[in-house]
Write a protein that holds these residues in place. Sequence first.
Motif, PDB file in Angstrom:
ATOM      1  N   ARG A 373     -44.420 -10.926  44.124  1.00  0.00           N
ATOM      2  CA  ARG A 373     -43.863 -10.330  45.208  1.00  0.00           C
ATOM      3  C   ARG A 373     -43.001  -9.115  44.439  1.00  0.00           C
ATOM      4  NH1 ARG A 373     -41.526 -15.703  45.631  1.00  0.00           N
ATOM      5  NH2 ARG A 373     -39.589 -15.807  44.644  1.00  0.00           N
ATOM      6  N   GLY A 374     -42.422  -8.310  45.518  1.00  0.00           N
ATOM      7  CA  GLY A 374     -41.575  -7.310  45.158  1.00  0.00           C
ATOM      8  C   GLY A 374     -42.006  -5.904  45.619  1.00  0.00           C
ATOM      9  N   ARG A 375     -41.245  -5.080  45.261  1.00  0.00           N
ATOM     10  CA  ARG A 375     -41.789  -3.522  45.556  1.00  0.00           C
ATOM     11  C   ARG A 375     -41.461  -2.616  44.454  1.00  0.00           C
ATOM     12  NH1 ARG A 375     -39.567  -4.004  51.235  1.00  0.00           N
ATOM     13  NH2 ARG A 375     -38.268  -2.349  50.732  1.00  0.00           N
ATOM     14  N   GLY A 376     -41.898  -1.772  44.100  1.00  0.00           N
ATOM     15  CA  GLY A 376     -41.703  -0.565  43.221  1.00  0.00           C
ATOM     16  C   GLY A 376     -41.286  -1.263  41.895  1.00  0.00           C
ATOM     17  N   ALA A 377     -40.288  -1.092  41.062  1.00  0.00           N
ATOM     18  CA  ALA A 377     -40.101  -1.527  39.891  1.00  0.00           C
ATOM     19  C   ALA A 377     -39.146  -2.627  40.046  1.00  0.00           C
ATOM     20  CB  ALA A 377     -39.561  -0.328  38.911  1.00  0.00           C
ATOM     21  N   MET A 378     -39.333  -3.448  41.057  1.00  0.00           N
ATOM     22  CA  MET A 378     -38.523  -4.753  41.190  1.00  0.00           C
ATOM     23  C   MET A 378     -39.619  -5.801  41.443  1.00  0.00           C
ATOM     24  SD  MET A 378     -35.459  -5.116  43.889  1.00  0.00           S
ATOM     25  CE  MET A 378     -34.621  -6.810  43.921  1.00  0.00           C
ATOM     26  N   ILE A 379     -40.396  -6.422  40.763  1.00  0.00           N
ATOM     27  CA  ILE A 379     -41.546  -7.129  40.791  1.00  0.00           C
ATOM     28  C   ILE A 379     -41.186  -8.601  40.176  1.00  0.00           C
ATOM     29  CG2 ILE A 379     -43.908  -7.604  40.387  1.00  0.00           C
ATOM     30  CD1 ILE A 379     -43.569  -5.073  42.423  1.00  0.00           C
ATOM     31  N   ALA A 380     -41.763  -9.468  40.827  1.00  0.00           N
ATOM     32  CA  ALA A 380     -41.490 -10.871  40.229  1.00  0.00           C
ATOM     33  C   ALA A 380     -42.625 -11.725  40.600  1.00  0.00           C
ATOM     34  CB  ALA A 380     -40.206 -11.618  41.173  1.00  0.00           C
ATOM     35  N   VAL A 381     -42.477 -12.988  39.666  1.00  0.00           N
ATOM     36  CA  VAL A 381     -43.731 -13.788  39.487  1.00  0.00           C
ATOM     37  C   VAL A 381     -43.056 -15.298  39.938  1.00  0.00           C
ATOM     38  CG1 VAL A 381     -45.251 -15.190  38.316  1.00  0.00           C
ATOM     39  CG2 VAL A 381     -45.316 -12.764  38.376  1.00  0.00           C
ATOM     40  N   GLU A 382     -43.284 -16.066  40.823  1.00  0.00           N
ATOM     41  CA  GLU A 382     -42.712 -17.414  41.051  1.00  0.00           C
ATOM     42  C   GLU A 382     -43.826 -18.280  40.411  1.00  0.00           C
ATOM     43  OE1 GLU A 382     -40.687 -20.439  44.105  1.00  0.00           O
ATOM     44  OE2 GLU A 382     -41.013 -18.343  44.968  1.00  0.00           O
ATOM     45  N   LEU A 383     -43.145 -19.178  39.446  1.00  0.00           N
ATOM     46  CA  LEU A 383     -43.961 -20.105  38.503  1.00  0.00           C
ATOM     47  C   LEU A 383     -43.896 -21.558  39.136  1.00  0.00           C
ATOM     48  CD1 LEU A 383     -43.398 -18.831  34.900  1.00  0.00           C
ATOM     49  CD2 LEU A 383     -45.454 -18.375  36.607  1.00  0.00           C
ATOM     50  N   VAL A 384     -44.907 -22.283  39.256  1.00  0.00           N
ATOM     51  CA  VAL A 384     -44.973 -23.491  40.038  1.00  0.00           C
ATOM     52  C   VAL A 384     -45.882 -24.369  39.179  1.00  0.00           C
ATOM     53  CG1 VAL A 384     -44.467 -22.644  42.259  1.00  0.00           C
ATOM     54  CG2 VAL A 384     -46.903 -22.958  41.532  1.00  0.00           C
ATOM     55  N   LYS A 385     -45.855 -25.648  39.425  1.00  0.00           N
ATOM     56  CA  LYS A 385     -46.849 -26.742  38.840  1.00  0.00           C
ATOM     57  C   LYS A 385     -48.077 -26.581  39.338  1.00  0.00           C
ATOM     58  CE  LYS A 385     -43.471 -30.302  37.467  1.00  0.00           C
ATOM     59  NZ  LYS A 385     -43.107 -31.581  37.701  1.00  0.00           N
ATOM     60  N   ALA A 386     -49.212 -26.269  38.871  1.00  0.00           N
ATOM     61  CA  ALA A 386     -50.603 -25.952  39.027  1.00  0.00           C
ATOM     62  C   ALA A 386     -50.997 -26.730  40.286  1.00  0.00           C
ATOM     63  CB  ALA A 386     -51.598 -25.901  38.128  1.00  0.00           C
ATOM     64  N   GLY A 387     -51.399 -26.088  41.416  1.00  0.00           N
ATOM     65  CA  GLY A 387     -52.028 -26.847  42.554  1.00  0.00           C
ATOM     66  C   GLY A 387     -50.960 -27.323  43.682  1.00  0.00           C
ATOM     67  N   THR A 388     -49.629 -26.813  43.232  1.00  0.00           N
ATOM     68  CA  THR A 388     -48.531 -27.353  44.038  1.00  0.00           C
ATOM     69  C   THR A 388     -47.477 -26.053  44.386  1.00  0.00           C
ATOM     70  OG1 THR A 388     -46.909 -27.959  42.263  1.00  0.00           O
ATOM     71  CG2 THR A 388     -48.626 -29.607  43.074  1.00  0.00           C
ATOM     72  N   ASP A 389     -46.700 -26.364  45.220  1.00  0.00           N
ATOM     73  CA  ASP A 389     -45.374 -25.052  45.435  1.00  0.00           C
ATOM     74  C   ASP A 389     -44.179 -25.707  44.373  1.00  0.00           C
ATOM     75  OD1 ASP A 389     -44.625 -27.011  46.978  1.00  0.00           O
ATOM     76  OD2 ASP A 389     -44.547 -25.498  48.515  1.00  0.00           O
ATOM     77  N   GLU A 390     -44.392 -26.602  43.628  1.00  0.00           N
ATOM     78  CA  GLU A 390     -43.179 -27.311  43.113  1.00  0.00           C
ATOM     79  C   GLU A 390     -42.664 -26.278  41.805  1.00  0.00           C
ATOM     80  OE1 GLU A 390     -41.738 -31.262  40.425  1.00  0.00           O
ATOM     81  OE2 GLU A 390     -43.614 -31.462  41.509  1.00  0.00           O
ATOM     82  N   PRO A 391     -41.404 -26.108  41.973  1.00  0.00           N
ATOM     83  CA  PRO A 391     -40.889 -25.007  41.032  1.00  0.00           C
ATOM     84  C   PRO A 391     -41.043 -25.515  39.577  1.00  0.00           C
ATOM     85  CG  PRO A 391     -39.358 -25.325  43.024  1.00  0.00           C
ATOM     86  CD  PRO A 391     -40.290 -26.322  43.083  1.00  0.00           C
ATOM     87  N   GLU A 392     -41.274 -24.562  38.668  1.00  0.00           N
ATOM     88  CA  GLU A 392     -41.587 -24.908  37.337  1.00  0.00           C
ATOM     89  C   GLU A 392     -40.308 -23.990  36.536  1.00  0.00           C
ATOM     90  OE1 GLU A 392     -42.472 -26.767  35.198  1.00  0.00           O
ATOM     91  OE2 GLU A 392     -44.557 -27.121  35.046  1.00  0.00           O
ATOM     92  N   PRO A 393     -39.203 -24.301  36.578  1.00  0.00           N
ATOM     93  CA  PRO A 393     -38.182 -23.643  35.728  1.00  0.00           C
ATOM     94  C   PRO A 393     -38.305 -23.559  34.146  1.00  0.00           C
ATOM     95  CG  PRO A 393     -37.098 -25.676  36.787  1.00  0.00           C
ATOM     96  CD  PRO A 393     -38.480 -25.488  37.324  1.00  0.00           C
ATOM     97  N   GLU A 394     -38.795 -24.844  33.858  1.00  0.00           N
ATOM     98  CA  GLU A 394     -38.958 -24.787  32.272  1.00  0.00           C
ATOM     99  C   GLU A 394     -40.166 -23.893  31.630  1.00  0.00           C
ATOM    100  OE1 GLU A 394     -36.819 -26.403  30.158  1.00  0.00           O
ATOM    101  OE2 GLU A 394     -35.673 -26.769  31.964  1.00  0.00           O
ATOM    102  N   LEU A 395     -41.009 -23.819  32.571  1.00  0.00           N
ATOM    103  CA  LEU A 395     -41.919 -22.777  32.138  1.00  0.00           C
ATOM    104  C   LEU A 395     -41.511 -21.399  32.113  1.00  0.00           C
ATOM    105  CD1 LEU A 395     -44.866 -21.987  31.516  1.00  0.00           C
ATOM    106  CD2 LEU A 395     -45.507 -22.033  33.855  1.00  0.00           C
TER     107      LEU A 395
END
Length: 448
Positions: A373-395
């Motif tokens: 998500r994001g726009r312009g030169a402000m883009i992000a990727v949210e990382l999760v455990k595969a197959g879920t929406d559980e956050p993966e901060p360590e990754l």
Amino acid sequence: MNAPSVEQSIVPQERLIRTELPGPESRRLMTRKNSAVAAGVGTTMSVFAARAAGGIVVDVDGNRFIDLGSGIAVTTVGNSAPRVVEAVQEQVAAFTHTCFMVTPYEGYVAVAEALNRLTPGDHDKRTALFNSGAEAVENAVKIARTHTGRQAVVVFDHAYHGRTNLTLAMTAKNMPYKHGFGPFAGEVYRAPLSYPYRDGGTDGATSARQTIDVIEKQVGAANLACVVIEPIQGEGGFIEPATGFLPALAAWCRDNGVVFVADEVQTGFARTGDLFACDREGVVPDLIVTAKGIAGGLPLSAVTGRADVMDSAHVGGLGGTYGGNPLACAAALAAIDTIEAEGLVARAREIEELLLRRLRQIEARDARIGDIRGRGAMIAVELVKAGTDEPEPELAKAVAVAAHRQGVIVLTCGTYGNVLRFLPPLAISDDLLHDAFDVLAATLEVIR
């Protein structure tokens, strides 16, 4: 992409790791830092910068890093951009400080005029200058309270507004920002934000109605001085509300005499592919708060808004010793000139296209990418455990650290700490962006 500046020619625009990281000079400086600087002042990386230009930061050991952070969205026009350097050099030779509240100077007025011209809306505006984003947010609240005669402030889930006492109350995330530092300022209330990835596809208008219902029931419009919102959240994870959310919220504020404050500290000045993020949906805030990219790396912030709102504060009620420092004002005028002369709004959209294309390619083979998500030169990727929406901060942390070791500056963010954010300077070349995302793609392949 424009031809490289003199500074970019002096700083080779190529990634290079020539020592172990951190190198010997950085290790020596870190030892000094640890014995001289308060422990609470942390650093993302353990290398010390020596110079920077274009899309490269060079450390004291001669290692060259691709800059996908821009000092957290500050060096939008590029580090040591030629117009900024020239303007600051000219100003520092004239005078460095008089305090605008004692003996005023033209630079402050010129910056105010520029912001009145550039910010959303063609109504009569006024501007006041400060030092940091947090200071400007606080002053926006002061102005709104004075104008309305009300005290309550509404902010949002995942918000980040600064590190002062009031702005910590407005900031959502506990660690590392708020933990142990209370009690915080009162009359600050938190409302739900449209978060498309985690809202189950709720549209912006529906989300806005739900949010407004919470505000009306828990605060009451008659008590509310202002609503303060980041059009795209920064530290919260580059969350962009669903289309229609911001206009509906702004309309409700207008109908109820509530000051609508857009915190564009991170999104302003071409960062999102518009001059200001509010422009995309035609939202015209009553007050807009700017900082970061405003002055090419020098400390400056501003509150700009409707003249009747801004002029509510009594004479002497706004200001500060360093607010609108002449060097920062000169830098701001040069940064604005650079944005306009070099077409950097369009350049931000080109960067968006490149980054999204590269990230979609990675997403196609990695189920741990939950959202891009994001726009312009402000883009992000949210990382999760595969197959879920559980956050993966360590990754997210592991990927960022691995990228640092290979010469790419990547920052993390988000309430859950699971977001990689990309904030390259608009002066960066396509070649450097491709090199950086080659490193990221390879890193994600290795870290399983």
